[in-house]
Design an enzyme around this catalytic site. Sequence first.
Site, short mmCIF file in Angstrom:
data_model
loop_
_atom_site.label_atom_id
_atom_site.label_comp_id
_atom_site.label_asym_id
_atom_site.label_seq_id
_atom_site.Cartn_x
_atom_site.Cartn_y
_atom_site.Cartn_z
N TRP A 193 -21.35 15.74 10.36
CA TRP A 193 -20.17 15.32 9.25
C TRP A 193 -20.62 15.88 7.99
O TRP A 193 -21.83 15.70 7.48
CB TRP A 193 -19.97 13.62 9.18
CG TRP A 193 -19.29 13.17 10.18
CD1 TRP A 193 -18.77 13.90 11.34
CD2 TRP A 193 -18.92 11.98 10.40
NE1 TRP A 193 -18.15 12.97 12.07
CE2 TRP A 193 -17.90 11.69 11.57
CE3 TRP A 193 -19.11 10.77 9.81
CZ2 TRP A 193 -17.60 10.56 12.08
CZ3 TRP A 193 -18.55 9.42 10.13
CH2 TRP A 193 -17.73 9.35 11.32
N LYS A 249 -15.91 17.41 10.16
CA LYS A 249 -16.86 17.47 11.24
C LYS A 249 -17.16 19.09 11.41
O LYS A 249 -16.21 19.72 12.00
CB LYS A 249 -16.34 16.83 12.40
CG LYS A 249 -17.25 16.05 13.33
CD LYS A 249 -16.94 15.00 14.21
CE LYS A 249 -18.06 14.38 14.79
NZ LYS A 249 -17.94 13.53 16.08
N THR A 308 0.74 -1.30 0.01
CA THR A 308 0.24 -0.04 -0.01
C THR A 308 0.97 1.34 0.02
O THR A 308 1.88 1.19 0.44
CB THR A 308 -0.81 0.06 1.39
OG1 THR A 308 -0.28 0.10 2.51
CG2 THR A 308 -1.78 -1.21 1.40
N GLU A 353 -5.81 -4.01 0.10
CA GLU A 353 -5.87 -5.19 0.98
C GLU A 353 -7.39 -6.12 0.85
O GLU A 353 -7.45 -7.14 1.44
CB GLU A 353 -6.31 -4.36 2.57
CG GLU A 353 -5.16 -3.89 3.24
CD GLU A 353 -5.04 -2.64 2.78
OE1 GLU A 353 -5.54 -2.07 1.61
OE2 GLU A 353 -4.27 -1.71 3.43
P1 ADP Z 1 -6.84 0.61 -4.76
O1 ADP Z 1 -5.23 0.26 -4.70
O2 ADP Z 1 -7.94 -0.41 -5.03
O3 ADP Z 1 -7.14 2.17 -5.14
P2 ADP Z 1 -5.94 1.37 -2.13
O4 ADP Z 1 -5.82 0.47 -1.07
O5 ADP Z 1 -4.88 2.38 -2.69
O6 ADP Z 1 -6.80 0.70 -3.12
O7 ADP Z 1 -7.15 2.47 -1.57
C1 ADP Z 1 -8.39 2.01 -1.25
C2 ADP Z 1 -9.12 3.22 -0.75
O8 ADP Z 1 -9.46 3.97 -2.14
C3 ADP Z 1 -10.38 3.00 -0.27
O9 ADP Z 1 -10.24 2.71 1.09
C4 ADP Z 1 -11.31 4.19 -0.49
O10 ADP Z 1 -11.00 5.11 0.39
C5 ADP Z 1 -10.55 4.60 -1.73
N1 ADP Z 1 -11.79 4.13 -2.77
C6 ADP Z 1 -11.43 3.14 -3.79
N2 ADP Z 1 -12.29 3.19 -4.64
C7 ADP Z 1 -13.16 4.20 -4.40
C8 ADP Z 1 -14.74 4.66 -4.86
N3 ADP Z 1 -15.24 4.10 -5.63
N4 ADP Z 1 -15.13 5.52 -4.09
C9 ADP Z 1 -14.50 6.36 -3.14
N5 ADP Z 1 -13.32 5.95 -2.77
C10 ADP Z 1 -12.71 4.72 -3.34
#
Ligand code: ADP
Length: 542
Positions: free
Chosen positions: A444, A439, A186, A331
């Site tokens: 929120w 907030k 990540t 994850e």
């Molecule tokens: P990825 O590599 O799939 O982008 P990451 O682990 O880098 O995943 O990031 C995941 C985070 O990205 C999620 O916990 C969320 O906050 C955000 N995210 C992923 N898809 C969306 C979505 N469609 N809308 C809003 N946030 C998203």
Amino acid sequence: MLGLMQNQPLLISSLIDFAERHHGGGEIVSRRVEGDIHRYTYKDVASRSRQVANALDAMKLAFSDRVATLAWNGYRHLELYFGVSGSGRVLHTLNPRLHPEQIAWIVNHAEDQVLCFDTTFVPIIQAIHKHLTTVKHFVALCDADKLPADSGIPGLQSYEAWIGQQPDTYRWPEFDENSASSMCYTSGTTGNPKAALYSHRSTMLHAFAGALPDALNMSARDAVLPVVPMFHVNAWGLPYSAAMTGCKMVFPGPAMDGKSIFELIESEKVSFAAGVPTVWQMMLSHMAANDLTFSTLKRTVIGGSACPPAMITAFNDQYGVEVLHAWGMTEMSPLGTVCTLKNKHQALSSEDKMKVRLKQGRAIFGVDMKIVDPDGKEQPWDGKAFGDLLVKGPWIIADYFKAEGGSPLVDGWFPTGDVATIDPDGYMQITDRSKDVIKSGGEWISSIDVENIAVAHPAVAMAACIGVKHPKWDERPIIAVVRKPGATVTREELLAFYEGKIAKWQVPDDVVFVDAIPLGGTGKMQKTKLREQLKDYVLPGI
Ligand code: ADP
């Protein structure tokens, strides 16, 4: 009493065996670093993956040893996907957009033995190779005659020479399906990056689920273009689901600009494309500026960050392309939810359909989810109550690689760090990352809602909403805006644009026009950086 069915482990090698046997002529097309278009078939992928496996054996790599890649989306990278994992080693995809120092830290932490890289990234390897403590072999993904001369990288060999001397026959080993197959770090915006370590079983189950009709709906009739990088959670699992269904694959290589992507979609008759909103933003701007339309694209999966309604509308209404809004995480392999409508929604007006489409969608089979309040109490699925989103399932992380500080799970559930609502039909909607929540006066405000309205304004290219300290309300939202080239909009016009779209107290207090919003390695807006940039900002009238 046990069932009496064959007990065959779920292994990634079976995917490429299947694709070779049943879709051997299926095309794989790649735009290469060299600039040309390369095309071959699943049969070729299979035989060259076996050469990769033989080459790794010849290097005496042990079971579970890590093989790293620093590469764009392309056919050689695909061969490594199958050759490395299929032979029992672990494919470690590195993100070239990270700082070189961070890449070196990650390589050492993963204890990578082999590092395969596109020639684009020679400068990165030159900068870090002296600091790599475990890498024994450097392989440049190119022909022998394209090997960079005098690179100073020890023992550097070309991929083509490396696999070229190997036979293309190989017996894929059979082993426990829970063995590790690939890993992805990540981005680690706080502290050092952490790795998700996928298994053959988790990858295979995810590939099955991802291909389902209410997920990505992949079939042998599709031509799929993963714009999402293969170093970004295994390109959302698309290479695996593609081999499972025999669909044509099209890889963009390093050319990720709107024009190149559009041209590839058209020339290769792509029916399905996948990427983050920022990529599509570039392509839609290119199309609008040049008055272009699609002739084959039917659907696109958009995820990684919230897909603004303006983008869903543009794809759907202007170009007749269905948008599948999806949510997931590194994850989670990464697929968690995909937004497809149910039968009951078909009769809705297009405005009401849009309200559903904006949500991140329904869980795909295999993923269970719940929302909880700060005390861990589960919240109702009424589309209003929001809480921390937790998930579980067979392709969701149990532990980070070499985890320090114990398992991230809470009673068997993985806390996503997202805040969400879930409606009675099971549609989940992210309101924010918990660290981005604003907030104000005890209530929120969803920064995503505030951003979505701004980017619906015709003059706005990108917008990021952050909270700023306020003496009375704790925090108030402001919106940082990048204007489209040549477009004009004033602070007052943009604030007026919010009227009637959200509650008055949710309307941002101010608009800050910026040249760019900082983006992270996976194309997401980096609000921590933006907050740093705006640290001296003071709200009007304070
Ligand atoms: P990825 O590599 O799939 O982008 P990451 O682990 O880098 O995943 O990031 C995941 C985070 O990205 C999620 O916990 C969320 O906050 C955000 N995210 C992923 N898809 C969306 C979505 N469609 N809308 C809003 N946030 C998203």
